[in-house]
Design an enzyme around this catalytic site. Structure first.
Site, PDB file in Angstrom:
ATOM      1  N   ASP A 188      35.046  30.997 -19.320  1.00  0.00           N
ATOM      2  CA  ASP A 188      34.653  29.998 -18.326  1.00  0.00           C
ATOM      3  C   ASP A 188      35.537  28.763 -18.351  1.00  0.00           C
ATOM      4  O   ASP A 188      36.349  28.578 -19.264  1.00  0.00           O
ATOM      5  CB  ASP A 188      33.178  29.604 -18.536  1.00  0.00           C
ATOM      6  CG  ASP A 188      32.830  29.385 -20.014  1.00  0.00           C
ATOM      7  OD1 ASP A 188      33.742  29.073 -20.802  1.00  0.00           O
ATOM      8  OD2 ASP A 188      31.649  29.528 -20.366  1.00  0.00           O
ATOM      9  N   ASP A 236      19.728  27.289 -24.644  1.00  0.00           N
ATOM     10  CA  ASP A 236      18.865  27.845 -23.592  1.00  0.00           C
ATOM     11  C   ASP A 236      19.076  29.354 -23.425  1.00  0.00           C
ATOM     12  O   ASP A 236      18.568  29.951 -22.482  1.00  0.00           O
ATOM     13  CB  ASP A 236      19.095  27.108 -22.265  1.00  0.00           C
ATOM     14  CG  ASP A 236      20.544  27.209 -21.765  1.00  0.00           C
ATOM     15  OD1 ASP A 236      21.360  27.912 -22.406  1.00  0.00           O
ATOM     16  OD2 ASP A 236      20.853  26.591 -20.724  1.00  0.00           O
ATOM     17  N   HIS A 252      22.006  30.878 -22.880  1.00  0.00           N
ATOM     18  CA  HIS A 252      23.097  31.304 -21.991  1.00  0.00           C
ATOM     19  C   HIS A 252      24.223  31.985 -22.767  1.00  0.00           C
ATOM     20  O   HIS A 252      24.403  31.749 -23.958  1.00  0.00           O
ATOM     21  CB  HIS A 252      23.628  30.134 -21.141  1.00  0.00           C
ATOM     22  CG  HIS A 252      24.395  29.078 -21.871  1.00  0.00           C
ATOM     23  ND1 HIS A 252      24.424  27.767 -21.476  1.00  0.00           N
ATOM     24  CD2 HIS A 252      25.210  29.126 -22.977  1.00  0.00           C
ATOM     25  CE1 HIS A 252      25.208  27.070 -22.287  1.00  0.00           C
ATOM     26  NE2 HIS A 252      25.689  27.872 -23.207  1.00  0.00           N
ATOM     27  N   GLU A 273      23.510  30.514 -17.025  1.00  0.00           N
ATOM     28  CA  GLU A 273      22.304  29.796 -17.405  1.00  0.00           C
ATOM     29  C   GLU A 273      21.060  30.649 -17.122  1.00  0.00           C
ATOM     30  O   GLU A 273      21.137  31.631 -16.369  1.00  0.00           O
ATOM     31  CB  GLU A 273      22.231  28.479 -16.617  1.00  0.00           C
ATOM     32  CG  GLU A 273      23.433  27.557 -16.819  1.00  0.00           C
ATOM     33  CD  GLU A 273      23.462  26.873 -18.196  1.00  0.00           C
ATOM     34  OE1 GLU A 273      22.960  27.448 -19.183  1.00  0.00           O
ATOM     35  OE2 GLU A 273      23.997  25.749 -18.273  1.00  0.00           O
TER      36      GLU A 273
HETATM   37  P1  PGA Z   1      28.583  25.820 -29.043  1.00  0.00           P
HETATM   38  O1  PGA Z   1      28.343  26.385 -27.567  1.00  0.00           O
HETATM   39  O2  PGA Z   1      29.407  26.831 -29.753  1.00  0.00           O
HETATM   40  O3  PGA Z   1      29.324  24.538 -28.822  1.00  0.00           O
HETATM   41  O4  PGA Z   1      27.237  25.630 -29.640  1.00  0.00           O
HETATM   42  C1  PGA Z   1      27.931  27.695 -27.396  1.00  0.00           C
HETATM   43  C2  PGA Z   1      27.622  27.945 -25.941  1.00  0.00           C
HETATM   44  O5  PGA Z   1      27.147  27.033 -25.253  1.00  0.00           O
HETATM   45  O6  PGA Z   1      27.855  29.067 -25.478  1.00  0.00           O
END
Ligand code: PGA
Length: 263
Positions: free
Chosen positions: A67, A136, A138, A143
């Protein structure tokens, strides 16, 4: 799903780096799906060390990132283009032309997304997709409520994600771009193998829903229960809400035992 619980983040990193190294030694033109965020940084550092000290060769590797934010240029200090250069691409002998990251500045987004999907297919599909997980649930920026069959497209980020990513934008939630281009859940599910990394207590609830909860668009990572080759490598802190954690440890220990006996 294979759940590998490691005592610490450092051990989680070591196990995940070994999986990628072994795959790369077997297939020099490995197609890697890559993730950003804090969690995979240690993995990228470990792979860079393997390149520097053992000559692990990335010259034929092809990468596709999950992304990128919409609304900031690729050279923005917080873009995922910058992140990947800083944490990985500049530290290994990967060819810039082999690295693909969604172009958030593309004018015709829909066409761009279709071309991105086509480029993955042209490369022969993703061999290993590295994933993080949001609080959450995702994966990528898919999301909660994302279609479990979704393809690469623009998504609006949830408040939880904006807050989680604010530290990278000087702690200002309003400075975090509100939208991103992300591979879809369906795109991710086509990877031959998924490697999800999760560290820390803040991920424990999402991990428990993803692993032991129902498959639901409310927790996009739960769809990985349907993926034939997913490995989740998580530390103790991220594992503490799992009901069957002892069983997962037993499964892993038995597998290591068989491997050490040459099976
Ligand atoms: P993080 O993000 O590794 O910074 O916790 C993971 C994500 O949001 O997929």
């Amino acid at each position: 799903m294979e759940i590998i619980v490691q005592p610490t983040y450092a051990q989680l990193v070591a196990v995940s780096a070994e999986i990628i190294r072994d795959a790369l030694l077997k297939k020099p033109n490995l197609v890697l799906g890559l993730a950003t965020g804090s969690t995979p940084i240690g993995l990228y550092e470990a792979l860079a060390r393997m390149h520097k000290t053992d000559g692990l060769d990335f010259s034929e590797v092809i990468t596709f990132n999950l992304d990128e934010y919409v609304g900031i240029p690729p050279n923005h200090p917080c873009s995922y283009h910058t992140f990947m250069e800083m944490h990985f691409f500049n530290a290994v002998n990967i060819r810039p032309e082999n690295c693909h990251i969604p172009q958030s500045t593309a004018v015709a987004h829909e066409e761009f997304c279709e071309r991105y999907e086509a480029a993955i297919v042209d490369a022969g599909g993703i061999d290993i997709q590295v994933l993080g997980i949001g609080k959450d649930g995702h994966i990528g920026f898919n999301e909660p409520s994302s279609s479990l069959g979704s393809r690469t497209r623009i998504k609006t980020l949830t408040q939880s994600t904006l807050e989680a990513n604010a530290p990278h934008f000087g702690g200002v939630v309003d400075a975090v771009p509100k939208m991103a281009i992300t591979m879809g859940v369906g795109t991710i599910m086509e990877a031959k193998q998924c490697l999800l990394l999760a560290s820390g207590e803040s991920k424990a609830e999402a991990i428990s829903h993803a692993v032991e909860g129902p498959i639901t668009a409310e927790v996009p990572a739960s769809v990985l229960q349907m993926h034939p080759r997913t490995i989740m490598i998580i530390d103790e802190a991220a594992a503490w809400q799992l009901k069957r954690v002892d069983y997962y440890k037993q499964v892993y220990a038995n597998k290591q035992k068989l491997l050490s006996q040459g099976h």
